[in-house]
Structures are given as structure tokens and as C-alpha cells.
Design an enzyme around this catalytic site. Structure first.
Site, PDB file in Angstrom:
ATOM      1  CD  GLU A   1      73.485   9.583  68.827  1.00 10.82           C
ATOM      2  OE1 GLU A   1      72.808  10.010  67.867  1.00 10.82           O
ATOM      3  OE2 GLU A   1      73.309   9.932  69.993  1.00 10.82           O
TER       4      GLU A   1
ATOM      5  CE  LYS B   1      83.905  20.704  72.979  1.00 11.21           C
ATOM      6  NZ  LYS B   1      83.002  21.603  73.721  1.00 11.21           N
TER       7      LYS B   1
ATOM      8  CB  CYS C   1      69.883  12.646  68.576  1.00  5.64           C
ATOM      9  SG  CYS C   1      70.126  11.475  69.905  1.00  5.64           S
TER      10      CYS C   1
ATOM     11  CD  GLU D   1      68.970  16.808  64.925  1.00  8.15           C
ATOM     12  OE1 GLU D   1      70.094  17.242  64.637  1.00  8.15           O
ATOM     13  OE2 GLU D   1      68.790  15.812  65.647  1.00  8.15           O
TER      14      GLU D   1
END
Ligand code: NAP
Ligand code: MG
Length: 499
Positions: free
Chosen positions: A268, A192, A303, A402
Site C-alpha cells: 500500500e 516493524k 497516502c 508525493e
């Protein structure tokens, strides 16, 4: 790889592209059962690129059934390893042959510079498929050192149906990190892609069929997270989730698993990585240059971006001066222009979120020394200037959360212990680096910082052979390297009594 050309060429080529827009289930391109579609919008201009099949729970059921059937018949997992390898290598060759098209699909979908897509994402992805393909017929199972009267075999077996749910920041590359190790170990895959970047995933499905990957072994479901993503997470016949994205959604997948069939969940997730520059760095300017690109690369949407710059007080001014001069020289431009060093951020929501964090940092008392504003508004697209804050306290939101944009938070420290303490004062633990000539200091940081990677005198080190993933709320399990295969296999023991 297909080479970089001019802006005009890229524009003309992107206009000539025909986009695949359907789901790929059981070896066929199909509309969603509901017939619904969603628009994928280019952040380059804010304009719609294409309408793509919007899958949902019932399409997930179909894809899982196709994937399960392929797994149960053994058409892929029981194929001779050398033959599976040849098919995977052919798939990689086809991606390489179509590198320019695939790179452009990612550029149009999520706004990264064509130069990065063509020289980093595509070669990196192709290499990932090749590297794992080569591993297929080179890994042996084990025999235990047990009593002579018996032989105990330890075999690695595929888990079954693996759903890969990936983000938009490196569409081709994040897909390759999941799909390649999951496929070579004999699983059936349902991919996906992120709603913002479905086009390259659909195109590689076409290439998978051309390469000879049997039907049902590789499926693609474009759609939204809360519908298609959740249905995969909760499906009783999905054996494993491989996810890259936010920590918040990562936690949801653990919940989906707990509330359904206890499927394996590999995550992750996010980071707020510390980039530590000591006053005895071998080259302070080189460290500052690395620090700038550790945040501005991919518009800060990585990331493992080094978003917290931890710099020893005595060299802070020198480091910031260099970073600001680099930031001022960066060309933020149309991603189709090979001269652009930074492109657009993925969508207007993300742009406004980043601008919100910049306002928050200012209100909290941090000082903007570079950027802080939207750029190229007249294009209709979503661009943000490289931005640097000084005077950040590690407790501020801009140091803890973040941002996923080109925003650096500078924090100064006095000694190694303080640097380690600040580096670890975060819920994340994905990545870190330290610059120093002193091997003792370097190793103290390597040992002391709780993160999946702690590099010395470089920010990003390592290649496909290097495991990648996080401690703490940055996730669990590792992408890349042979260790990634552990996520997609289970050990089976068999004790054979000899007479
Ligand atoms: P995200 O929301 O975590 O999305 C990642 C993937 O999960 C996408 O395929 C997404 O689908 C899917 N998803 C979203 N909500 C879901 C749900 N409720 N159930 C199941 N699946 C779901 O990340 P994002 O929207 O791309 O970006 C949001 C934030 O995540 C970023 O600002 C950043 O902080 C972080 N992020 C981290 C990484 C990383 O590599 N660590 C990468 C990208 C983003 P849809 O796209 O359809 O929503
Ligand atoms: Mg999302």
C-alpha cells in the site's frame, strides 16, 4: 473512549507516562542482541522522548524462529475460532481502555493533534480489531460443484509468518489494518513499526500478552528499514510481507522477495490523488471545505490525501476563496492542545523535504495563494502552514510527486474528458473523488479514473467494510474489508473420491 481534556492535563499525563522501549519476541520484552538503541524524537519540540531497542538481522532471525514455532505448533491457528475471537476482542477492549495513553504515544511520536488521535485513530483501530475478530467464526469454506462421485473442498489456510512493515503517519491505524486480518486468519506476525513511531506498537504488544495471544504469535521489532525491514523482506522463512509506505521502498520489497524465497508481497504505497470539483457540484462550498481537509488533515501526511485539486475553470475562484479562508482559520498548534487542528509534521527531514517542494513549485511558476512557510519555529518542533498553490501544470513536480505535507496543487480543467485525462496523468492510482449533480458525469469519472476508490460528492467515504488500496504504482492488494484476508491466506483444494 477516554475523553479529551485540556492541554495542561495532556502535558502532565504525557510526562507521567513510562515508555516501553524493548523489542517483543516470543512473548518476552528483550533488548536487541547488539544492545544498540536509537532515539525517538518528538516533532512537537524536537526533543528526545526515549531510547528504543535497535533491532537488526540477528533479532529478525530470533523473531522469525519464534513466529515459525508458534505457527508450526498450531497454538493459534488450530485454536477453536470462538476462543481466538474472544482473545482478539479482549485485546481490542484493552486498547480501548488504554486509548488515551495509546493516542498520546502516537501524538508524542509523530505530532498529530490529540483530538484526531483520540477521536479518529484510536476508535478506528479498536473497531478494526473488533470487526475482524467478529469475522473469525463467520466465514465458511467452499465445496466445488463437481461430479457427484467426488467432493472437492476449497479451504483457506494461513500463509505462516507475516511481517507487517508500517509507516509513521497513522501508527496505530496502519498497524491495525495489517495485523487484525493477518492474525485472525491464523498467521504469526512480526510487526516493524516506523523508526519515527515505535512506542504504541511496543505498548500493544504488552496488551496482546495480557489478552492471551500466545507467545510467538505477535512480535514487535523496533528498528530501521534498511536493516530490520530489509532482513524481514529477505528472510527465507517469512511467507508474506504486508507493507504500507513509499512506492520506492515498496519496490525494494518486491526485489527482496525475488532475490530470496518469492514470499507474497502486498503493498500500500503512495498517491497523488485527484479531487475533482465540477461547476455543477451540489454545493461548491461544501466541496471546497472537503477539498481543504482532504489535504490538511494529518498535516497532509495521508497516502490518500487529495493533493491535486482539479477544479472546473468557471468555479475556480469561488473554490479557492473558500479553501483559503478555511486555511487561514486553521489552528496550527501544539498537538497536545485539544484546540489544535493541525500539529507538527513527523520530523525535520520531512519538514525540509516539504519546504523544498514548496520552493520547487514557486520556481516552476506556480503561485502560492496560502501559506508556504514554517510555523512555530520557537517551539523547536516541525510545523508547516497549510499551503495552496494555484496555476499548477500537471507536469510540475508538485503535481507529480508525493510531497507528504499540507500542500495543495490547484489545476483547472474545461470539461469532464479533460478532468479524467489529467486525473490519470500520474504513476499513482490510490484514491479520487468528484463533485457533480449529474449522475452521468459522475459515473463517467468513476469508470474513467484508474484508482482504488473514486468517490462522488464526498472525499473520504467508506469504513472498515470498504476495501482500500491502489492501482498502478500505488500498490497491490487491499486493506480493510473481508478482501484483506485474501492477502494472508492461500486456497487449498482437496478432491475426495467417494465410492
Ligand atoms: P518509507 O521509507 O517507505 O517507510 C515505510 C516503512 O518501510 C518504515 O517502517 C520504514 O522503516 C521501512 N523501510 C524504509 N526503508 C526500507 C528499506 N530499505 N527496506 C525495508 N524497509 C524499509 O516511508 P517513510 O520513511 O515513512 O516516508 C517516506 C515517504 O513515504 C513519505 O514522504 C511518503 O511519500 C511515503 N509514505 C507513504 C505512506 C502511505 O501510507 N502511502 C505512508 C508513509 C509514508 P524506517 O521508518 O525505519 O525507515
Ligand atoms: Mg523512512
Amino acid at each position: 473512549m477516554n475523553s479529551l481534556t485540556t492541554y495542561e492535563d495532556n502535558l502532565a499525563y504525557s510526562k507521567s507516562l513510562r515508555f516501553g522501549t524493548q523489542a517483543f519476541i516470543g512473548g518476552k520484552f528483550v533488548n536487541s542482541l547488539s544492545g544498540k538503541t536509537f532515539e525517538t524524537v518528538s516533532p512537537i519540540s524536537g526533543k528526545v522522548i526515549a531510547s528504543v531497542a535497535e533491532t537488526d538481522k540477528e533479532d529478525v532471525d530470533l523473531a522469525v524462529a519464534a513466529a515459525r514455532k508458534a505457527f508450526d505448533t498450531g497454538v493459534w491457528r488450530n485454536m477453536a475460532p470462538a476462543r481466538r475471537k474472544a482473545i482478539m476482542l479482549k485485546w481490542a477492549d484493552l486498547m480501548e481502555k488504554n486509548a488515551r495513553e495509546l493516542a498520546l504515544l502516537d501524538v508524542l511520536d509523530m505530532g498529530k493533534p490529540i483530538k484526531d488521535a483520540l477521536t479518529i485513530d484510536l476508535p478506528g483501530s479498536v473497531n478494526c480489531y473488533r470487526w475482524y475478530a467478529e469475522a473469525i467464526d463467520k466465514i465458511y469454506d467452499e465445496i466445488c460443484p463437481s461430479d457427484p462421485g467426488r467432493m472437492v473442498l476449497v479451504m483457506r489456510e494461513p500463509l505462516g509468518v507475516v511481517a507487517c512493515v508500517v509507516p509513521w503517519n497513522f501508527p496505530m491505524m496502519m498497524t491495525s489494518w495489517k495485523v487484525a486480518p493477518a492474525l485472525i486468519t491464523g498467521n504469526s506476525i512480526i510487526l516493524k513499526p516506523a523508526e519515527q513511531s515505535p512506542l504504541s506498537a511496543i505498548r500493544i504488544a504488552e496488551l496482546a500478552a495480557e489478552a492471551g495471544i500466545p507467545e510467538g504469535v505477535f512480535n514487535v521489532l523496533p528498528g530501521y528499514g534498511p536493516t530490520t525491514g530489509q532482513a524481514l523482506g529477505r528472510h527465507p522463512d517469512v511467507d508474506c510481507i504486508a507493507f504500507t509506505g513509499s512506492t520506492e521502498v515498496g519496490k525494494l520489497f518486491m526485489k527482496y522477495s525475488a532475490e530470496s524465497n518469492m514470499k507474497a508481497v502486498n503493498l500500500e504505497c503512495g498517491g497523488k490523488s485527484p479531487h475533482i470539483i465540477m461547476s455543477d457540484a451540489p454545493d461548491v462550498n461544501a466541496a471546497a471545505t472537503a477539498a481543504a481537509w482532504a489535504v490538511f488533515f494529518n498535516q497532509g501526511q495521508a497516502c490518500n490525501a487529495g493533493t491535486r485539486l482539479l477544479v472546473e475553470a468557471s468555479v475556480k475562484d469561488q473554490v479557492l476563496e473558500k479553501i483559503v479562508s478555511i486555511g487561514q482559520s486553521i489552528t496550527v498548534g501544539d498537538p497536545l492542545d485539544p484546540a489544535s487542528q493541525m500539529g507538527a509534521v513527523v520530523d525535520d527531514t520531512q519538514m525540509n523535504r516539504i519546504l523544498g517542494y514548496i520552493d520547487d513549485g514557486k520556481a516552476a511558476g506556480a503561485k502560492i495563494v496560502l501559506g508556504g512557510e514554517r510555523r512555530r519555529e520557537e517551539s523547536g518542533g516541525f510545523y508547516i502552514a497549510p499551503t495552496v498553490f494555484d496555476g499548477v501544470d500537471n507536469g510540475m513536480r508538485i503535481a507529480q510527486e508525493e510531497i507528504f505535507g499540507p500542500v495543495m496543487s490547484t489545476i483547472s480543467f474545461k470539461d469532464t474528458d479533460e478532468a479524467i485525462r489529467i486525473a490519470n496523468d500520474t504513476v499513482y492510482g490510490l484514491y479520487a473523488a468528484v463533485w457533480t449533480k449529474d449522475i452521468n458525469k459522475a459515473f463517467k469519472v468513476v469508470r474513467g479514473v484508474r484508482a482504488g476508490a473514486v468517490n462522488v460528492n464526498t472525499y473520504s467515504g467508506g469504513d472498515i467494510t470498504t476495501p482500500f488500496g491502489g492501482f498502478k504504482q500505488s500498490g497491490q492488494g487491499r486493506d480493510k474489508s473481508l478482501h484483506a484476508m485474501e492477502k494472508y491466506t492461500a486456497l487449498k483444494a482437496s478432491c475426495i473420491v467417494l465410492s
